[in-house]
Design a protein around this motif. Structure first.
Motif, PDB file in Angstrom:
ATOM      1  N   LYS A 197      22.139 -26.703  -0.073  1.00 34.68           N
ATOM      2  CA  LYS A 197      22.895 -26.234  -1.239  1.00 34.68           C
ATOM      3  C   LYS A 197      22.677 -24.732  -1.457  1.00 34.68           C
ATOM      4  CE  LYS A 197      23.291 -28.876  -4.916  1.00 34.68           C
ATOM      5  NZ  LYS A 197      24.699 -29.322  -4.890  1.00 34.68           N
ATOM      6  N   SER A 198      21.487 -24.250  -1.135  1.00 37.79           N
ATOM      7  CA  SER A 198      21.228 -22.813  -1.255  1.00 37.79           C
ATOM      8  C   SER A 198      22.061 -22.033  -0.237  1.00 37.79           C
ATOM      9  CB  SER A 198      19.742 -22.523  -1.042  1.00 37.79           C
ATOM     10  OG  SER A 198      18.952 -23.110  -2.057  1.00 37.79           O
ATOM     11  N   LEU A 199      22.169 -22.563   0.972  1.00 39.23           N
ATOM     12  CA  LEU A 199      23.008 -21.920   1.987  1.00 39.23           C
ATOM     13  C   LEU A 199      24.450 -21.839   1.524  1.00 39.23           C
ATOM     14  CD1 LEU A 199      21.632 -23.649   5.231  1.00 39.23           C
ATOM     15  CD2 LEU A 199      21.178 -21.316   4.455  1.00 39.23           C
ATOM     16  N   ALA A 200      24.938 -22.936   0.933  1.00 39.49           N
ATOM     17  CA  ALA A 200      26.317 -22.954   0.434  1.00 39.49           C
ATOM     18  C   ALA A 200      26.506 -21.949  -0.694  1.00 39.49           C
ATOM     19  CB  ALA A 200      26.667 -24.364  -0.042  1.00 39.49           C
ATOM     20  N   PHE A 201      25.504 -21.829  -1.566  1.00 40.58           N
ATOM     21  CA  PHE A 201      25.592 -20.870  -2.680  1.00 40.58           C
ATOM     22  C   PHE A 201      25.746 -19.442  -2.162  1.00 40.58           C
ATOM     23  CE2 PHE A 201      23.491 -17.772  -5.401  1.00 40.58           C
ATOM     24  CZ  PHE A 201      24.154 -17.965  -6.613  1.00 40.58           C
ATOM     25  N   TYR A 202      24.994 -19.112  -1.131  1.00 40.66           N
ATOM     26  CA  TYR A 202      25.037 -17.749  -0.589  1.00 40.66           C
ATOM     27  C   TYR A 202      26.206 -17.535   0.376  1.00 40.66           C
ATOM     28  CZ  TYR A 202      20.323 -17.039  -2.480  1.00 40.66           C
ATOM     29  OH  TYR A 202      19.237 -16.912  -3.306  1.00 40.66           O
ATOM     30  N   GLY A 203      26.937 -18.601   0.673  1.00 40.04           N
ATOM     31  CA  GLY A 203      28.056 -18.474   1.599  1.00 40.04           C
ATOM     32  C   GLY A 203      27.620 -18.275   3.036  1.00 40.04           C
ATOM     33  N   LEU A 204      26.409 -18.712   3.351  1.00 39.89           N
ATOM     34  CA  LEU A 204      25.892 -18.560   4.709  1.00 39.89           C
ATOM     35  C   LEU A 204      26.363 -19.757   5.538  1.00 39.89           C
ATOM     36  CD1 LEU A 204      24.115 -16.372   5.963  1.00 39.89           C
ATOM     37  CD2 LEU A 204      22.160 -17.887   5.672  1.00 39.89           C
ATOM     38  N   LYS A 205      27.118 -19.473   6.575  1.00 34.18           N
ATOM     39  CA  LYS A 205      27.772 -20.548   7.321  1.00 34.18           C
ATOM     40  C   LYS A 205      26.836 -21.160   8.359  1.00 34.18           C
ATOM     41  CE  LYS A 205      32.247 -21.818   9.184  1.00 34.18           C
ATOM     42  NZ  LYS A 205      33.583 -21.375   9.643  1.00 34.18           N
TER      43      LYS A 205
ATOM     44  N   LYS B 293      19.401 -24.880  -8.222  1.00 36.87           N
ATOM     45  CA  LYS B 293      18.888 -23.508  -8.317  1.00 36.87           C
ATOM     46  C   LYS B 293      18.715 -22.944  -6.911  1.00 36.87           C
ATOM     47  CE  LYS B 293      14.909 -20.816  -9.944  1.00 36.87           C
ATOM     48  NZ  LYS B 293      13.571 -20.869 -10.557  1.00 36.87           N
ATOM     49  N   PRO B 294      19.476 -21.916  -6.542  1.00 37.50           N
ATOM     50  CA  PRO B 294      19.366 -21.375  -5.190  1.00 37.50           C
ATOM     51  C   PRO B 294      17.957 -20.844  -4.914  1.00 37.50           C
ATOM     52  CG  PRO B 294      21.295 -20.498  -6.318  1.00 37.50           C
ATOM     53  CD  PRO B 294      20.481 -21.210  -7.347  1.00 37.50           C
ATOM     54  N   MET B 295      17.479 -21.091  -3.738  1.00 32.38           N
ATOM     55  CA  MET B 295      16.168 -20.578  -3.351  1.00 32.38           C
ATOM     56  C   MET B 295      16.285 -19.080  -3.092  1.00 32.38           C
ATOM     57  SD  MET B 295      14.966 -23.666  -0.843  1.00 32.38           S
ATOM     58  CE  MET B 295      13.254 -23.614  -1.296  1.00 32.38           C
ATOM     59  N   PRO B 296      15.281 -18.281  -3.459  1.00 30.43           N
ATOM     60  CA  PRO B 296      15.341 -16.838  -3.205  1.00 30.43           C
ATOM     61  C   PRO B 296      15.432 -16.552  -1.704  1.00 30.43           C
ATOM     62  CG  PRO B 296      13.525 -17.394  -4.694  1.00 30.43           C
ATOM     63  CD  PRO B 296      14.026 -18.683  -4.134  1.00 30.43           C
ATOM     64  N   LYS B 297      16.105 -15.476  -1.370  1.00 32.04           N
ATOM     65  CA  LYS B 297      16.253 -15.100   0.035  1.00 32.04           C
ATOM     66  C   LYS B 297      14.900 -14.720   0.637  1.00 32.04           C
ATOM     67  CE  LYS B 297      20.964 -13.331  -0.577  1.00 32.04           C
ATOM     68  NZ  LYS B 297      21.839 -12.128  -0.452  1.00 32.04           N
ATOM     69  N   GLY B 298      14.691 -15.152   1.878  1.00 33.75           N
ATOM     70  CA  GLY B 298      13.461 -14.829   2.588  1.00 33.75           C
ATOM     71  C   GLY B 298      13.636 -13.652   3.534  1.00 33.75           C
ATOM     72  N   ALA B 299      12.566 -13.319   4.245  1.00 31.39           N
ATOM     73  CA  ALA B 299      12.525 -12.095   5.044  1.00 31.39           C
ATOM     74  C   ALA B 299      13.602 -12.044   6.120  1.00 31.39           C
ATOM     75  CB  ALA B 299      11.150 -11.946   5.681  1.00 31.39           C
ATOM     76  N   ALA B 300      13.918 -13.177   6.744  1.00 24.05           N
ATOM     77  CA  ALA B 300      14.882 -13.174   7.851  1.00 24.05           C
ATOM     78  C   ALA B 300      16.322 -13.378   7.395  1.00 24.05           C
ATOM     79  CB  ALA B 300      14.500 -14.246   8.870  1.00 24.05           C
ATOM     80  N   PHE B 301      16.542 -13.559   6.102  1.00 24.72           N
ATOM     81  CA  PHE B 301      17.891 -13.866   5.610  1.00 24.72           C
ATOM     82  C   PHE B 301      18.908 -12.782   5.987  1.00 24.72           C
ATOM     83  CE2 PHE B 301      21.438 -14.358   2.822  1.00 24.72           C
ATOM     84  CZ  PHE B 301      21.507 -15.696   2.501  1.00 24.72           C
ATOM     85  N   PRO B 302      18.631 -11.484   5.756  1.00 26.92           N
ATOM     86  CA  PRO B 302      19.640 -10.468   6.106  1.00 26.92           C
ATOM     87  C   PRO B 302      19.996 -10.458   7.585  1.00 26.92           C
ATOM     88  CG  PRO B 302      17.996  -9.549   4.620  1.00 26.92           C
ATOM     89  CD  PRO B 302      17.473 -10.880   5.057  1.00 26.92           C
ATOM     90  N   PHE B 303      18.995 -10.655   8.448  1.00 25.54           N
ATOM     91  CA  PHE B 303      19.264 -10.707   9.884  1.00 25.54           C
ATOM     92  C   PHE B 303      20.193 -11.861  10.226  1.00 25.54           C
ATOM     93  CE2 PHE B 303      17.825 -12.917  13.823  1.00 25.54           C
ATOM     94  CZ  PHE B 303      18.408 -12.054  14.753  1.00 25.54           C
ATOM     95  N   ILE B 304      19.893 -13.044   9.715  1.00 27.91           N
ATOM     96  CA  ILE B 304      20.715 -14.220  10.006  1.00 27.91           C
ATOM     97  C   ILE B 304      22.126 -14.035   9.450  1.00 27.91           C
ATOM     98  CG2 ILE B 304      21.020 -16.674   9.510  1.00 27.91           C
ATOM     99  CD1 ILE B 304      18.866 -16.144  11.587  1.00 27.91           C
TER     100      ILE B 304
END
Length: 341
Positions: free
Chosen positions: A90-98, A45-56
């Motif tokens: 695994k959450s990073l992989a789900f969101y495609g965040l490299k 289950k992907p973890m919900p995005k946090g406050a700094a996610f869009p910036f990163i």
């Protein structure tokens, strides 16, 4: 041949800045075993995005400017062990965040690795971890808020990245702030006029803004060779300084070869008024009072700065209570609206 970090913009980010950890934190407060079980049961289950996610996410997107030699490296710094930390990866992989590199320091603050990994920004939602890093002279910021803000803005260019900085105690050192504390506004203004041609010494976020400036220059090169390319990085200065103290700040940033697209010398005007219009993807300030009003709308980062006297420019012990107070205020307003409706 080793993967070199010295020429890259390197960010270290804690899961508490990248994800909304409220559910997993609740399990952790029960017991370590409950936390392990919770992470295992929710591993897919992907973890919900946090406050700094869009910036990163947007920062990493700039790597398309140099595909074979990335300009930006983001390293996950987690106090989990590798097993409980697997859900983060695994959450990073789900969101495609490299984010391909991670450090797990079971139960220990990871600040000892910041300098060795050439990290110019460490983001965490953990007050004590940030305080420890800052006390060791490291470039750390406390992320206020837990949830990523809405990205639904029709006028926003794809991949655009807007970063806002305060000046004194964030980009520059506390020299001028000390003068202000001693001599108040008239003495401060006179001091800055006398020293207008002397660049300030760098503060905790100077290395970060210089690295962003390097990416800006890369974007200009790209635009010159491809006029259809629109630069994405936009840097803003949002400071309580006013004329004539503006000149030294401008000259300092010019000396650092950083192009500020927007500059606001507010002279005591509430910063939230500007930030709500500017809507940066992240804002850095060393005063909690400047961030409280926008922390629910913008990824706001408190930068506690420790000067030569060993004292911080901001007491982070106020942060948790201030955020709780604001949260109670918001809930109260919503409840009153519901009753009226």
């Amino acid at each position: 041949m080793p993967y070199e970090l010295d020429h890259r913009l390197v960010v270290g980010v804690a899961p508490s800045a990248l994800f909304d950890l409220r559910e997993s934190d609740a399990a952790f407060k029960t017991s370590i075993d409950a936390y392990r079980s919770f992470q295992d049961e929710n591993i897919d289950k992907p973890m919900p995005k946090g406050a700094a996610f869009p910036f990163i996410e947007r920062l990493l997107g700039l790597n398309d400017l140099s595909p074979g030699d990335p300009l930006v490296e983001v390293i996950l710094l987690a106090k989990d062990d590798a097993v409980t930390g697997l859900r983060h990866l695994k959450s990073l992989a789900f969101y495609g965040l490299k984010i391909e590199r991670a450090v797990f320091t079971e139960g220990s603050a990871p600040s000892g690795y910041i300098k060795e990994l050439n990290i110019c920004l460490y983001l965490s939602g953990n007050r004590s971890d940030v305080a420890r890093a800052v006390s060791n002279g490291l470039p750390a910021g406390l992320v206020l808020g837990r949830t990523a803000r809405s990205e639904e803005h029709s006028d926003e260019a794809p991949g655009a990245l807007r970063v806002a900085f305060d000046f004194d105690g964030v980009l520059a050192d506390l020299e001028a702030q000390k003068v202000y504390d001693r001599e108040k506004l008239p003495g401060f203004l006179a001091h800055e006029v006398r020293h207008a041609s002397e660049p300030h010494q760098p503060g905790p976020m100077a290395q970060l803004v210089r690295a962003l400036g390097k990416i800006q220059r890369k974007e200009i090169e790209r635009h010159n060779s491809d006029p259809g390319y629109a630069p994405r990085v936009r840097i803003a200065l949002v400071t309580a300084r006013q004329a004539p103290a503006h000149e030294r700040a401008i000259r300092t940033l010019r000396d650092w070869d950083v192009q500020f697209n927007d500059a606001f010398f507010l002279g005591g005007i509430e910063k939230a008024r500007v930030l709500r219009v500017l809507r940066p993807h992240i804002v850095f300030d060393d005063q909690l009072d400047h961030l409280e009003g926008v922390a629910e709308e913008i990824a706001a980062v408190l930068v506690p700065y420790v000067g030569d006297d060993g004292k911080s420019s901001q007491d982070t012990s106020r942060v948790s209570s201030a955020i709780r107070s604001r949260a109670r205020s918001i809930v109260g307003r919503l409840a009153r609206r519901l009753r009226r409706g």
